[in-house]
Design a protein around this motif. Structure first.
Motif, PDB file in Angstrom:
ATOM      1  N   ASP A  97       0.622  -1.087  -0.042  1.00  0.00           N
ATOM      2  CA  ASP A  97      -0.381   0.044   0.155  1.00  0.00           C
ATOM      3  C   ASP A  97       0.378   1.949   0.007  1.00  0.00           C
ATOM      4  O   ASP A  97       0.680   2.239  -0.134  1.00  0.00           O
ATOM      5  CB  ASP A  97      -1.167  -0.115   1.422  1.00  0.00           C
ATOM      6  N   GLY A  98       2.065   1.558  -0.596  1.00  0.00           N
ATOM      7  CA  GLY A  98       2.810   2.805  -0.726  1.00  0.00           C
ATOM      8  C   GLY A  98       3.664   2.701  -0.886  1.00  0.00           C
ATOM      9  O   GLY A  98       5.299   1.116   0.292  1.00  0.00           O
ATOM     10  N   VAL A  99       5.276   3.384  -0.230  1.00  0.00           N
ATOM     11  CA  VAL A  99       6.897   3.098  -0.339  1.00  0.00           C
ATOM     12  C   VAL A  99       7.426   3.278   1.099  1.00  0.00           C
ATOM     13  O   VAL A  99       6.269   3.627   1.766  1.00  0.00           O
ATOM     14  CB  VAL A  99       7.678   4.276  -0.991  1.00  0.00           C
ATOM     15  N   ILE A 100       8.627   2.329   1.802  1.00  0.00           N
ATOM     16  CA  ILE A 100       8.977   2.905   2.878  1.00  0.00           C
ATOM     17  C   ILE A 100      10.396   2.736   2.531  1.00  0.00           C
ATOM     18  O   ILE A 100      10.913   2.232   1.982  1.00  0.00           O
ATOM     19  CB  ILE A 100       8.590   1.512   3.539  1.00  0.00           C
ATOM     20  N   ALA A 101      11.077   3.242   3.676  1.00  0.00           N
ATOM     21  CA  ALA A 101      12.310   3.860   3.358  1.00  0.00           C
ATOM     22  C   ALA A 101      12.616   2.711   3.970  1.00  0.00           C
ATOM     23  O   ALA A 101      12.953   2.748   4.748  1.00  0.00           O
ATOM     24  CB  ALA A 101      12.702   5.309   3.736  1.00  0.00           C
ATOM     25  N   VAL A 102      14.391   1.624   3.454  1.00  0.00           N
ATOM     26  CA  VAL A 102      14.964   1.277   4.460  1.00  0.00           C
ATOM     27  C   VAL A 102      16.566   1.453   4.161  1.00  0.00           C
ATOM     28  O   VAL A 102      16.427   1.823   2.830  1.00  0.00           O
ATOM     29  CB  VAL A 102      14.887  -0.613   3.666  1.00  0.00           C
ATOM     30  N   ALA A 103      17.248   1.591   5.368  1.00  0.00           N
ATOM     31  CA  ALA A 103      18.791   1.459   5.331  1.00  0.00           C
ATOM     32  C   ALA A 103      19.477   0.321   5.846  1.00  0.00           C
ATOM     33  O   ALA A 103      20.103   0.868   7.546  1.00  0.00           O
ATOM     34  CB  ALA A 103      18.762   3.165   5.921  1.00  0.00           C
ATOM     35  N   PRO A 104      19.522  -0.474   4.672  1.00  0.00           N
ATOM     36  CA  PRO A 104      20.718  -2.215   5.224  1.00  0.00           C
ATOM     37  C   PRO A 104      22.201  -1.529   5.069  1.00  0.00           C
ATOM     38  O   PRO A 104      22.535  -1.554   4.432  1.00  0.00           O
ATOM     39  CB  PRO A 104      19.982  -2.964   4.523  1.00  0.00           C
ATOM     40  N   SER A 105      22.886  -0.880   6.489  1.00  0.00           N
ATOM     41  CA  SER A 105      24.172   0.205   5.721  1.00  0.00           C
ATOM     42  C   SER A 105      24.729  -0.701   6.347  1.00  0.00           C
ATOM     43  O   SER A 105      26.413  -0.337   5.997  1.00  0.00           O
ATOM     44  CB  SER A 105      23.901   1.281   6.788  1.00  0.00           C
ATOM     45  N   THR A 106      24.642  -2.023   6.460  1.00  0.00           N
ATOM     46  CA  THR A 106      25.910  -3.103   7.034  1.00  0.00           C
ATOM     47  C   THR A 106      25.729  -4.636   6.240  1.00  0.00           C
ATOM     48  O   THR A 106      24.242  -4.782   6.358  1.00  0.00           O
ATOM     49  CB  THR A 106      26.601  -3.649   8.870  1.00  0.00           C
TER      50      THR A 106
END
Length: 393
Positions: free
Chosen positions: A241-250
């Motif tokens: 139902d929409g976008v999410i911000a995901v930050a798998p930095s390691t």
């Protein structure tokens, strides 16, 4: 309650944004900030942005915790009063073009003679020396000249400005930082010094790994939209139902992310075994991730991924962010009563000090409202008051 800069006197000759932001920060920390404005309309921001009951909330937000004095600095009498203020001040902040302050009769030698303990802070576009020193500067132009715009936007689109006046704000922040350091140094040397914060220098100092990679390789970074320039996967992803911000930095966080999506096995794929390979094959990996995310909605994925230790959040507009329970808990929206205008809401204090916190002490002042009061507080002679072009409006 004590404040960090209690007893520090600041003469503020700035207007618009970078300088007023700097002096707002000093005022929030307890300094006595005297905003010197020209006769007539004063700071142009008094009439900019959304107004409620005749008050610009833009002006109200950036000029809280200050007192307003009107001086005609084109007249000898006004400059004489300014000299009297500077003789007793701890800090002078100005954001004129380089050289304008000296043209007004306040070059370094004069300022040193008036007050050797004075910290003189200048905010400008490109710096006080160099081939561009005399150029007029504005946030949009500095964003373009600095390289900042070149890395914003999608790869096939034109360079993109930041929605925020970021170079103004960074310069104001650095100026406040420099001023506090100069005041600390004065304890050891007994002398003031000059502080300079240029918009160009400030924003370029924020380039982080983008500058490091260019300096190492000689290759300028390219625009990559919402994707991370040196890490994959990392960016916006599509749920049911929409976008999410995901930050798998390691690597560890990436494994948690993929495990939660039942995709950890893709790391055995030869396309995705290292970050460099994942960068080359980002579109293929993103497609796999987006397909898995279709099984649930934004809110549930944000809850599940954060619980798993994966940095993740909704893409909120400013209204949603300013209503967010975490933002409200952190008191990043505050309210202050403005006489004659009612309550005004504004952004709160981003720096939290446990023993000497920032405080809202004064609303943004009416133009010239404190002229007589300030000059009396600062012991400017009554005879001078009668002969100057000082006005109270």
């Amino acid at each position: 309650m004590p404040t960090p800069l209690n007893g520090i006197r600041v003469v503020d000759l700035t207007r618009i944004l970078s300088g007023p932001f700097c002096t707002m920060l000093l005022g929030d920390m307890g300094a006595d900030v005297v905003k010197v404005e020209a006769p007539g309309e004063g700071d142009p921001i008094r009439h900019a942005g959304a107004a409620v009951e005749g008050l610009s909330w833009y002006f109200a937000a950036f000029n809280r915790n200050k007192r307003s004095v009107v001086l005609d600095l084109r007249a000898p009498e006004g400059r004489e009063v300014l000299a009297g203020l500077l003789g007793q001040a701890d800090v002078l902040v100005e954001n004129f073009r380089p050289g304008v302050l000296a043209e007004m009769g306040f070059d370094d030698a004069r300022l040193q003679a008036l007050n050797p303990r004075l910290v003189v802070a200048s905010i400008n576009g490109y710096g006080a020396s160099g081939p561009y020193a005399d150029r007029p500067a504005f946030d949009f132009v500095i964003q373009a000249m600095s390289g900042f715009m070149s890395v914003n936007g999608k790869p096939d689109d034109a360079p993109l400005r930041s929605g925020l006046p970021i170079t103004d704000l960074v310069a104001g922040l650095y100026a406040a930082f420099g001023i506090v350091n100069a005041l600390h140094a004065r304890h050891h040397t007994g002398r003031g010094q000059r502080v300079e914060a240029a918009m160009m220098n400030g924003i370029m100092s924020m380039f982080a790994y983008l500058a490091s990679d260019y300096l190492a390789t000689g290759v300028s970074p390219v625009r990559c939209g919402n994707d991370h320039p040196i890490t994959a996967p990392y960016g916006l992803f599509h749920t049911a139902d929409g976008v999410i911000a995901v930050a798998p930095s390691t690597e560890a966080i990436l494994r948690r992310f993929l495990r939660e999506l039942a995709l950890e096995h893709v790391l055995e794929d030869t396309r995705f075994q290292t970050n460099n390979l994942r960068m080359r094959n980002r579109a293929d990996l993103d497609a796999l991730i987006n397909a898995q995310l279709q099984s649930d909605g934004q809110e549930n994925w944000v809850r599940r991924l954060n619980k798993a230790g994966v940095p993740c959040g909704l893409v909120q507009d400013i209204g949603q962010a300013l209503s967010d329970p975490q933002v409200l808990h952190q008191e990043m929206v505050v309210e202050m009563e403005h006489p004659g205008h009612g309550p005004v809401r504004m952004l709160g204090f981003p720096v939290k000090l446990s023993d000497t916190p920032c405080q809202l002490r004064y609303p943004a002042p009416p133009h010239g409202a404190h002229t007589q009061q300030v000059l009396q507080d600062w012991n400017i002679a009554a005879a001078t008051l009668q002969t100057t072009s000082v006005t109270t409006e």
